[in-house]
Design a protein around this motif. Sequence first.
Motif, PDB file in Angstrom:
ATOM      1  N   THR A  11       6.184  59.723  78.030  1.00 55.70           N
ATOM      2  CA  THR A  11       5.510  61.016  77.890  1.00 55.70           C
ATOM      3  C   THR A  11       5.149  61.257  76.419  1.00 55.70           C
ATOM      4  N   ALA A  12       4.298  62.225  76.193  1.00 52.88           N
ATOM      5  CA  ALA A  12       3.937  62.584  74.814  1.00 52.88           C
ATOM      6  C   ALA A  12       5.192  62.978  74.040  1.00 52.88           C
ATOM      7  N   LEU A  65       7.072  59.847  73.119  1.00 49.69           N
ATOM      8  CA  LEU A  65       6.343  59.137  72.053  1.00 49.69           C
ATOM      9  C   LEU A  65       6.558  59.821  70.707  1.00 49.69           C
ATOM     10  N   ILE A 105      -1.030  59.926  70.086  1.00 49.60           N
ATOM     11  CA  ILE A 105       0.003  60.206  71.099  1.00 49.60           C
ATOM     12  C   ILE A 105      -0.662  60.415  72.465  1.00 49.60           C
ATOM     13  N   ALA A 107       0.039  58.007  75.658  1.00 50.36           N
ATOM     14  CA  ALA A 107       0.665  58.598  76.848  1.00 50.36           C
ATOM     15  C   ALA A 107      -0.138  58.297  78.113  1.00 50.36           C
ATOM     16  N   LYS A 108      -1.418  57.943  77.946  1.00 49.90           N
ATOM     17  CA  LYS A 108      -2.268  57.622  79.096  1.00 49.90           C
ATOM     18  C   LYS A 108      -2.401  56.127  79.338  1.00 49.90           C
TER      19      LYS A 108
END
Length: 121
Positions: free
Chosen positions: A39-40, A43, A87, A91-92
């Motif tokens: 997840t952000a 990260l 980030i 995250a993607k």
Amino acid sequence: LMLTIYEYAKCSTCRSALKHLDAKKVKYTKIPIVDQPPTAAELKRMLGYLKAAGKTLRNLFNTSGEQYRALRIGERLKAGMTEAEAIALLAKNGKLIKRPFILSARNGAIGFQPEVLDSLL
């Protein structure tokens, strides 16, 4: 102690890290990094650990990966890609993240260096 390891099954570095942990009988949760990237928040947490160790945003990236080159991330970082942009991108797209990506309750590590991994235990 419980570790969370984001890994890629075809990655030899990830397999080495898991083998190392298995030999030490360490409990961990394994998450496929491509299907379910960190997840952000995770990260950002890892980036904090990296910065404390004198590393930079670039260290979050799998700089030898095809997508890193295809998306010209190195150039984008040099041109001023913000931390927030990086980030969000990471995250993607789990293939852009250096792996294994390992978090404990109070620290984290990227890549596999036995002594660094042991310091998390």
